[in-house]
Design an enzyme around this catalytic site. Structure first.
Site, PDB file in Angstrom:
ATOM      1  N   TYR A 104      -6.980   3.935   3.624  1.00 32.09           N
ATOM      2  CA  TYR A 104      -5.698   3.284   3.898  1.00 32.09           C
ATOM      3  C   TYR A 104      -5.884   2.027   4.750  1.00 32.09           C
ATOM      4  O   TYR A 104      -5.365   0.958   4.423  1.00 32.09           O
ATOM      5  CB  TYR A 104      -4.798   4.295   4.616  1.00 32.09           C
ATOM      6  CG  TYR A 104      -3.448   3.798   5.059  1.00 32.09           C
ATOM      7  CD1 TYR A 104      -2.350   3.877   4.215  1.00 32.09           C
ATOM      8  CD2 TYR A 104      -3.252   3.295   6.337  1.00 32.09           C
ATOM      9  CE1 TYR A 104      -1.099   3.447   4.630  1.00 32.09           C
ATOM     10  CE2 TYR A 104      -2.005   2.864   6.762  1.00 32.09           C
ATOM     11  CZ  TYR A 104      -0.933   2.942   5.903  1.00 32.09           C
ATOM     12  OH  TYR A 104       0.302   2.513   6.319  1.00 32.09           O
ATOM     13  N   GLN A 152       0.819  -1.207   0.000  1.00 34.50           N
ATOM     14  CA  GLN A 152       0.000   0.000   0.000  1.00 34.50           C
ATOM     15  C   GLN A 152       0.859   1.265   0.000  1.00 34.50           C
ATOM     16  O   GLN A 152       0.544   2.238  -0.687  1.00 34.50           O
ATOM     17  CB  GLN A 152      -0.918   0.013   1.231  1.00 34.50           C
ATOM     18  CG  GLN A 152      -1.827   1.237   1.329  1.00 34.50           C
ATOM     19  CD  GLN A 152      -2.817   1.315   0.186  1.00 34.50           C
ATOM     20  OE1 GLN A 152      -3.168   0.282  -0.407  1.00 34.50           O
ATOM     21  NE2 GLN A 152      -3.273   2.506  -0.135  1.00 34.50           N
ATOM     22  N   GLU A 153       1.932   1.259   0.780  1.00 41.82           N
ATOM     23  CA  GLU A 153       2.718   2.473   0.962  1.00 41.82           C
ATOM     24  C   GLU A 153       3.552   2.834  -0.264  1.00 41.82           C
ATOM     25  O   GLU A 153       3.620   4.003  -0.641  1.00 41.82           O
ATOM     26  CB  GLU A 153       3.649   2.316   2.173  1.00 41.82           C
ATOM     27  CG  GLU A 153       2.946   2.371   3.525  1.00 41.82           C
ATOM     28  CD  GLU A 153       2.573   3.790   3.921  1.00 41.82           C
ATOM     29  OE1 GLU A 153       2.747   4.712   3.100  1.00 41.82           O
ATOM     30  OE2 GLU A 153       2.102   3.967   5.048  1.00 41.82           O
ATOM     31  N   SER A 154       4.195   1.846  -0.876  1.00 43.94           N
ATOM     32  CA  SER A 154       5.145   2.174  -1.949  1.00 43.94           C
ATOM     33  C   SER A 154       5.026   1.299  -3.181  1.00 43.94           C
ATOM     34  O   SER A 154       5.752   1.529  -4.154  1.00 43.94           O
ATOM     35  CB  SER A 154       6.577   2.052  -1.412  1.00 43.94           C
ATOM     36  OG  SER A 154       6.889   0.688  -1.171  1.00 43.94           O
TER      37      SER A 154
END
Length: 759
Positions: free
Chosen positions: A731, A623-625
């Site tokens: 998120y 999800q983050e990168s």
């Protein structure tokens, strides 16, 4: 055009050379996706492993790429030069050599032969210009032009630094022919270097003119300004006088800039308020500030006074959260704020909402809206007021305002969210019938995809509360059909089918596509670059495909190529688009491609994982990168799991680490270790609650702790969709969806927790 017949179960690599069909005739090719090549993924290694690999690798192209990654510019340039004649990727190698030689010249390390650095860059420029780049590749042609300009500018900078004026003059003559292609700051440097050459020749007036041109383009550059002022005394008096109005002679102080007219009374009132502030007389200060704003609402000190009132109020709010409760000063400030115009109240209300002072924001926002009832800004103010009431459990007040928005502002931007939040309140009050009414109202209007998903899921939950079988079946089936790869879609799937989804094994299906000659050239270069570990360059070779519509087979083919190049964001986009359009393509192989085990060795290492489930770490990383270790967000978060430098500094102290922040956050091993440690801390802080820990990871633990406290310390099942930060809500659900799939594919998960937000 060249036709290529292939199966979705096949990949190009085994017979990639067949793609370079220069004669243009049709030749069908098959290739197996599941037989993936041994791609050199050195770019994903930690810095320590890269240092080891560069010592043992014999391939000069791989060595050049690793050296570039490590910032060893000389090794990179020298190694690239050895393979610059390699046919299919000669263009990329030349660009690599050029970039590394440029970086070496910019760095200009000591001790080092001055001549060799300049010669290295000059030679790289000459060789790059001498070769004709692939005429089929617009990307390479553009890169050649851009990189040559930057390299020539760097060479000029290097020559200027070492006072090699004759050579600099020669290079400038070439570069001036291309000045129209330079950005303003770069053109300013060009003129600056030209001025330095003329200073060396003692041509003062011509030099000054070049510095003036540079200054006009980049007035903030200190070196240019210093040059202009330094040369001014050298000019003839007649020339100097022409610029007297633009420059003060060296050593003299320019006249101060006139300030706008301000009445003496306004300044006196501001000084009086400032005096009260100095003496910490809060009430007197606020009264004085309020008088100033009301008498001079558009005055120069008005905004200062408005900000001071808010600053004082925020301070008193913070104090009121302590054991002594609300102060007299807090109540007095609130009274003053409620006596202002709507616009100021709205500004203050928004700011209070942002700092989670919901109890104080609600009455101020409502008063602001009441003053301008019927306007567009009123709907927004009423919505924020309603959200504030909802977030402190004042449900009756919140519902009244949501109802007002639906009735009086039906075309406002807030009307859908108002209906959804009303439905969530009804669910929490145990009134599913009323919730259904509000959620159906929301769904009757134009919605975003997230509003669509949220309203549909809670509508489904409302029918479950009512035990209405037809509604459960209808809304559950829609959730599964339209949102099957979301957390809410998975919940509905398990509810209805009593299990989690399984996916068919990949079945070969014959397909045919057509590649142009330029695409075939690009695919061949991409293959060679991929095998050499130059993954970014390999992915760039695929960029021309985005300019045209892709067939399903092409989408699958390119997604696998992007995944091998560690450009997962593009791969995920292609694959999710594919299975949205053609659900039967939702195969076991594609699901594994969407949820890869990239960096699993790192996250499963006990020394780095801090006892956090490795599959949860992968879920966050995705999800983050999207597994990009060089990712950098707008907020400055760095690396695989996106940590901001201030948090990293705290973790560094806790781990007693010698890591260099923020640089080492791009190192996969360091990033995983730091972020796993931080996530473990959050899991402990929130008693093992994964959803709360994830919310805190995104929004910050202070915000989440205050959010929980405002709800009386107890969270209802709807809390994720009641968060005041839409990004955090999305998120949390996205990572939980990732976590379910990772557990399902690799961890043997067979059932979701009930309720869905439990630990």
């Amino acid at each position: 055009m060249t036709a290529v017949e292939f199966r979705p179960t096949h990949l190009i690599f085994g017979v990639a050379t067949s793609f370079l069909l220069l004669t243009g005739f049709v030749k069908p090719i098959t290739f197996n996706i599941e037989e993936l090549p041994d791609v050199d993924r050195w770019s994903a290694l930690s810095n320590g492993d890269l240092q080891k690999k560069i010592k043992v690798t014999k391939d000069p192209l791989t060595k050049a790429g690793i050296a570039e990654s490590l910032g060893d510019w000389e090794t990179c340039a020298v190694s690239a030069k050895k393979v610059s004649n390699k046919s299919s990727i000669r263009d990329w190698v030349l660009l690599l050599e050029l970039n590394c030689a440029r970086q070496l010249a910019e760095l200009d390390p000591k001790p080092k032969s001055v001549k060799s650095i300049g010669d290295l860059l000059s030679d790289a420029i000459h060789r790059t210009e001498a070769f004709s780049f692939d005429p089929f590749s617009k990307t390479l042609q553009e890169k050649k032009s851009q990189n040559l300009l930057l390299a020539k500018l760097s060479l000029c900078k290097w020559l200027d630094k070492h006072s090699r004026w004759k050579e600099l003059n020669t290079e400038l003559e070439k570069l001036f022919k291309l000045e129209s292609f330079l950005a303003k700051p770069d053109r300013a440097l060009l003129y600056y270097y030209a001025g330095n050459v003329m200073v060396a020749d003692r041509h003062w007036a011509d030099a000054f003119w070049q510095f003036e041109r540079a200054r006009d383009l980049n007035p903030e550059a200190a070196q240019i300004e210093a040059r202009v002022k330094g040369i001014l005394p050298m000019l003839p008096t007649s020339v100097r006088d022409q610029f007297a109005d633009k420059f003060s002679p060296p050593g003299e102080t320019p006249s101060p800039t006139p300030t706008p007219n301000t009445s003496n009374e306004e300044l006196d009132m501001a000084n009086q308020a400032d005096g009260y502030l100095t003496r910490n007389d809060i009430i007197a200060a606020v009264e004085a500030l309020a008088k100033l704003i009301k008498k001079y609402p558009g005055g120069i000190r008005s905004k200062w006074a408005q900000d001071k009132i808010f600053e004082l109020f925020a301070g008193e709010i913070e104090k009121s959260r302590g054991p002594d409760g609300a102060s007299v000063a807090k109540k007095r400030i609130e009274t003053e704020m409620l006596d202002f115009d709507s616009e100021r109240q709205l500004e203050w209300g928004r700011a209070l909402f942002d700092i989670q002072a919901y109890a104080e924001a609600a009455p101020l926002l409502k008063k602001s809206a009441d003053q301008v009832s019927g306007s567009k800004s009123a709907a927004h103010a009423y919505y924020l007021a309603a959200r504030s009431f909802q977030l402190i459990n004042s449900f009756a007040d919140a519902k009244d305002l949501y109802q007002l928005i639906g009735k009086s502002y039906p075309s406002s931007a807030e009307v859908v969210d108002a209906a959804i939040q009303s439905g969530l309140i009804n669910i929490n009050e145990g009134d599913p019938s009323e919730a259904i009414t509000h959620l159906e109202t929301a769904r009757s209007r134009k919605m975003t995809s997230q509003q669509d998903l949220i309203s549909l899921f809670w509508l489904y939950q409302s029918y479950k509360m009512k035990r209405t079988e037809s509604g459960i079946a209808e809304k559950g089936a829609e959730l599964i059909r339209r949102f099957g790869l979301t957390y809410y879609g998975l919940i509905a799937f398990q509810d209805i089918k009593k299990t989690l989804p399984t996916f068919d094994k990949l079945k070969a299906k014959s397909a045919k596509t057509y590649f142009s000659e330029s695409e075939l050239h690009g695919l061949e270069r991409a293959r060679v670059l991929l095998n050499a570990g130059l993954l970014n360059a390999a992915a760039e070779e695929l960029s021309p495909f985005s300019a045209r519509t892709l067939s399903p087979a092409e989408q699958e083919f390119l997604a696998n190529f992007y995944a091998q190049a560690l450009h997962y964001q593009k791969a995920f986009s292609l694959l999710t688009s594919l299975i949205d359009e053609i659900p039967e393509r939702k195969t076991d192989f594609i699901i594994h491609q969407i949820f890869p085990k990239e960096y699993f060795d790192l996250v499963s290492d006990d020394k780095r994982s801090a006892d956090v489930d490795p599959l949860l770490l992968l879920s966050v990383m995705k999800q983050e990168s999207a597994f990009d270790h060089n990712a950098l967000s707008r907020s400055g978060a760095v690396g695989l799991m996106q940590m901001i430098p201030p948090t990293a500094e705290d973790v560094k102290k806790e781990l007693n680490s010698s890591a260099e922040i923020p640089k080492d956050l791009n190192d996969p091993a360091t990033n995983v270790k730091f972020c796993a440690h931080y996530l473990a801390h959050l899991l402990k802080k929130y008693n093992g609650s994964v959803p709360l820990a994830l919310a805190a990871y995104n929004a910050g633990p202070t915000r989440i702790t205050q959010f929980v406290a405002a709800r009386g310390g107890t969270l209802r099942d709807t809390w994720v969709d009641e968060l005041p930060w839409a990004e955090t809500s999305f998120y949390v659900k996205s990572i939980l969806k990732n976590y379910v799939f990772y557990r399902l594919l690799y961890g043997g998960l067979v059932q979701l927790p009930t309720p869905p937000w439990s630990k």
